[in-house]
Scaffold this motif. Structure first.
Motif, PDB file in Angstrom:
ATOM      1  N   LYS A 116      -8.560   3.193  -1.755  1.00 24.48           N
ATOM      2  CA  LYS A 116      -7.454   2.364  -1.011  1.00 24.48           C
ATOM      3  C   LYS A 116      -7.203   2.494  -0.177  1.00 24.48           C
ATOM      4  O   LYS A 116      -7.809   3.054   0.869  1.00 24.48           O
ATOM      5  CB  LYS A 116      -6.102   3.426  -1.694  1.00 24.48           C
ATOM      6  CG  LYS A 116      -4.938   2.031  -1.761  1.00 24.48           C
ATOM      7  CD  LYS A 116      -3.815   3.254  -1.739  1.00 24.48           C
ATOM      8  CE  LYS A 116      -2.550   1.860  -1.915  1.00 24.48           C
ATOM      9  NZ  LYS A 116      -1.296   2.938  -2.899  1.00 24.48           N
ATOM     10  N   ASP A 151      -1.955   3.364  -7.055  1.00 22.99           N
ATOM     11  CA  ASP A 151      -2.571   1.523  -6.030  1.00 22.99           C
ATOM     12  C   ASP A 151      -1.806   0.741  -5.584  1.00 22.99           C
ATOM     13  O   ASP A 151      -0.819   1.594  -4.500  1.00 22.99           O
ATOM     14  CB  ASP A 151      -3.088   0.898  -8.071  1.00 22.99           C
ATOM     15  CG  ASP A 151      -4.394   1.668  -8.219  1.00 22.99           C
ATOM     16  OD1 ASP A 151      -5.398   2.484  -7.287  1.00 22.99           O
ATOM     17  OD2 ASP A 151      -4.527   2.683  -9.189  1.00 22.99           O
ATOM     18  N   TYR A 152      -1.968  -0.480  -5.840  1.00 22.57           N
ATOM     19  CA  TYR A 152      -0.841  -1.283  -5.043  1.00 22.57           C
ATOM     20  C   TYR A 152       0.173  -2.021  -6.135  1.00 22.57           C
ATOM     21  O   TYR A 152      -0.187  -1.926  -6.979  1.00 22.57           O
ATOM     22  CB  TYR A 152      -1.932  -2.305  -4.278  1.00 22.57           C
ATOM     23  CG  TYR A 152      -3.116  -2.144  -3.699  1.00 22.57           C
ATOM     24  CD1 TYR A 152      -2.790  -1.975  -2.244  1.00 22.57           C
ATOM     25  CD2 TYR A 152      -4.288  -1.955  -4.050  1.00 22.57           C
ATOM     26  CE1 TYR A 152      -3.817  -1.202  -1.758  1.00 22.57           C
ATOM     27  CE2 TYR A 152      -5.514  -1.104  -3.224  1.00 22.57           C
ATOM     28  CZ  TYR A 152      -5.543  -1.162  -2.537  1.00 22.57           C
ATOM     29  OH  TYR A 152      -6.266  -0.905  -1.336  1.00 22.57           O
ATOM     30  N   PHE A 188       1.095  -1.237  -0.292  1.00 25.02           N
ATOM     31  CA  PHE A 188      -0.007   0.386   0.046  1.00 25.02           C
ATOM     32  C   PHE A 188       0.998   1.196   0.059  1.00 25.02           C
ATOM     33  O   PHE A 188       0.182   2.203   0.139  1.00 25.02           O
ATOM     34  CB  PHE A 188      -0.743  -0.037   1.186  1.00 25.02           C
ATOM     35  CG  PHE A 188       0.098  -0.842   2.679  1.00 25.02           C
ATOM     36  CD1 PHE A 188       0.220   0.862   3.228  1.00 25.02           C
ATOM     37  CD2 PHE A 188      -0.735  -2.036   2.508  1.00 25.02           C
ATOM     38  CE1 PHE A 188       0.961   0.302   4.028  1.00 25.02           C
ATOM     39  CE2 PHE A 188      -0.079  -1.937   3.693  1.00 25.02           C
ATOM     40  CZ  PHE A 188       1.212  -1.421   5.011  1.00 25.02           C
TER      41      PHE A 188
END
Length: 663
Positions: free
Chosen positions: A310, A405-406, A266
């Motif tokens: 998120k 994002d991831y 993250f």
């Protein structure tokens, strides 16, 4: 009757919670419980007690062992343990807004004897435009039975609706401010731990500000042995890949307070992104998004009505102790052991939010990566130690600027085998870079991760940029300038931790040492004679002039060619580890040529020179040199960095190579 029993049980639990001694250090026979106390919510498992403001969701107290509050009681309650953001409105109406995230609604999400999870949420609506960051934010706190610590995570959401404005997220993090009279010893890594100055040492009568506010030389510290040292929070920055645990130790009583981040998925920017850790305060941070060591490229930008959600975290706030008479420094060893436990437990199975995917909802990708470089080996080379990762679709290398994002990264083993496990569902590209080789790999086949899906990409091959055989090279292609020469600091500006230390580049003021090492002429490197560990400075910085202005510099690389292939094109590869409002101009055998053979243009906002980093964002340039520009015998390539408005503009090189024409 059942409801009555439940109510009586709840009242008994609340009453027992308020009466217990603080931090008994054993598992509570009644498990975990929570209760309301004035304008606070208290979580208690018999080992520690966490107090949060209601409904703000600010951590106002952590009670453990004989310490009634490990957080700084002299601070306002809103300045002890909190989530925060820095944001900008894209229309320019608000810039650099710092906001401590305060909830407006408190909810109990899960309430059992094994686990309590509470939520402090703050929805956004158009009436808040320009006042609060346009995000729905749900902060969660989790306390487990028998756990010597608590977890926190948050869900951020920008709704896909036209009334949700565009904005930039400059930074988001968790900060904890600890008791300054107790926590004096800080640990980030085995070779980066020490007794720290006090926050009072940074006050005007004790500390003198240097070139920027974060750096202070201690002129009259409380502890006299620290006199003359520099304190600067950037000296304690760390790459994401190495940033799993850090924190503070109190010697009396002997307790530790640690922040453990079990996954990088993250955090923005991939494994090489650098973030702040702990610093004088005593302050402890968990940074998820920031532009440090990268600039605006790592500040996510959201368009009007752009949908985004998120989960940041969970991270674990761990507390530990030793018996009186035992060495308090062993608390660092215990914190590292607990970090390993948390990493092995990822992804956690306890978060109640459906937005946090559990292990059985995730998938995996495995395979073997090889390198094909015919000038290094006739066979494919196993990508030993390669960084292999999944990140949102983009170009090769785009992962280092990806910040919405991831990402999921692993290191390949000596055979090139990798297995990326516990990947959230979604669409990705497979990326890699291999220490010892330049450039970035991207597998052209897109990858879709499904729940419990297992993808084997088989054997894949990276062909790094290469035209011809190596004539000479400077450095090691590892995306840092760590192998180059870092001079000793000015004796007036020393952090003693970094004397004779592998990270000697973290000393303050090294940018001005160049002017002392090369007062009149710039650096000259002679291939075959010079040693890049001694003769190539870690950063090409500006020269300070007597009037305190700065001038750009031109470095030379001198080399001999026994022959020149008359019709071929030579290739100069320049891998840059960091750029700070800089420009690279390349000239060959004519330093006064009006137009350079190559110019990068103005690049980079890493600020790594000022912030004691050894790398920022990675840049790779390939420059064609026609054979007519070279001569048999002595040749010189000139690297000019002309931008000279400040001492912090400059370049850090990763690796330089000259290739002959293809053979």
């Amino acid at each position: 009757m059942g409801k009555l029993k439940k109510a009586i049980k709840k009242l008994w639990r609340c009453a027992s919670g308020t009466a217990e001694a603080c931090g008994v250090g054993v598992m509570s026979p009644i498990g975990v419980h929570w209760y309301i106390q004035d304008n606070h919510v208290v979580l208690d498992n018999g080992i520690l007690r966490v107090t949060l403001s209601n409904p703000d969701g600010i951590v106002t107290g952590v009670c453990y062992n004989d310490i009634d509050n490990m957080l700084e009681v002299l601070n306002d309650e809103s300045n002890r343990g909190y989530w925060d953001v820095v944001w900008n409105a894209l229309d320019g109406s608000r810039t650099g807004v710092f906001e401590v995230i305060k909830g407006t609604t408190f909810n109990v999400i899960k309430d059992t004897e094994e686990q309590v999870e509470v939520s402090f949420s703050r929805p956004w609506d158009p009436s808040m435009q320009g006042k609060l960051i346009p995000l729905n934010i749900d902060k969660r706190f989790v306390l487990l039975r028998g756990s010597s610590g608590f977890y926190t995570y948050a869900i951020y959401e920008h709704v896909g609706s036209p009334e949700w404005p565009a904005f930039t997220l400059g930074e988001t993090r968790i900060a904890f401010k600890l008791r300054k009279e107790k926590f004096h010893y800080m640990a980030i890594a085995d070779n980066r731990r020490r007794f720290m100055p006090l926050p009072d040492d940074r006050l005007p009568n004790r500390g003198q500000p240097l070139a920027y506010p974060e750096a202070v030389v201690l002129i009259n510290p409380v502890e006299p042995e620290l006199k003359g040292e520099v304190d600067d929070k950037y000296q304690y920055s760390c790459d994401n890949k190495d940033l799993k645990v850090h924190g503070w130790i109190s010697m009396d009583p002997p307790v530790g307070f640690w922040q453990i981040t079990p996954s990088d998925e993250f955090r923005s920017g991939g494994p090489l992104k650098q973030n702040l850790t702990s610093h004088v305060g005593p302050t402890m941070l968990a940074v998820f998004v920031s532009g440090h060591y990268a600039g605006d490229d790592l500040n996510p930008k959201f368009g009007q009505g752009e949908p985004w959600k998120k989960v940041f975290g969970p991270v674990f706030i761990y507390v530990n102790s030793v018996m009186d008479g035992q060495d308090p420094l062993t608390l660092w060893e215990d914190a590292k052991r607990q970090m390993s436990v948390e990493v092995q437990s990822w992804p956690y199975n306890f978060p109640a939010s459906e937005d946090f995917e559990k292990a059985d909802q995730r998938g995996s990708v495995s395979g073997k990566l090889f390198v094909s470089d015919r000038y290094a080996s006739s066979d494919n080379i196993p990508a030993n130690g390669a960084f292999v990762g999944l990140a949102p679709p983009g170009d090769a290398g785009s992962w280092q600027r990806e910040c919405k994002d991831y990402q999921f990264w692993v290191r390949a083993d000596e055979t090139g085998y990798f297995s990326i496990n516990n990947v959230r569902t979604g669409n990705y590209n497979l990326y890699a870079w291999v220490p010892g080789f330049i450039g970035d790999y991207k597998n052209e086949a897109p990858i879709t991760i499904t729940s419990s899906g297992q993808i084997d990409v088989g054997e894949i091959v990276y062909q790094p940029p290469r035209d011809g055989p190596t004539l000479w090279e400077i450095g090691i292609p590892d995306r840092t300038a760590a192998e180059f020469y870092a001079p000793d600091p000015d004796p007036k500006y020393v952090n003693r931790l970094f004397i004779n230390h592998p990270d000697r580049f973290r000393q303050y003021g090294l940018w001005d040492r160049y002017s002392e090492l090369y007062p009149n002429e710039d650096l000259v490197y002679t291939v075959g004679k010079s040693d890049y560990t001694k003769d190539w400075l870690f950063a090409q910085v500006n020269r300070k002039k007597p009037d305190n202005t700065y001038q750009g510099t031109t470095w030379q690389i001198r080399f001999v060619l026994d022959t020149v292939i008359p019709t071929g094109t030579y290739k100069l590869r320049v891998a840059i580890a960091s750029a700070s409002l800089a420009e690279l101009q390349v000239r060959v055998n004519n330093p006064k040529a009006n137009r350079p053979l190559f110019s990068s243009g103005l690049i980079g906002r890493d600020n790594s020179i000022a912030r004691h980093g050894i790398h920022g964002l990675y840049w790779l340039y390939s420059v064609d040199i026609q054979s007519g520009a070279l001569v048999q015998g002595d040749n010189t390539i000139f690297f000019t960095q002309p931008r000279n408005q400040s001492p912090f503009q400059g370049l850090m090189y990763d690796y330089i190579r000259l290739e002959a024409p293809p053979q």
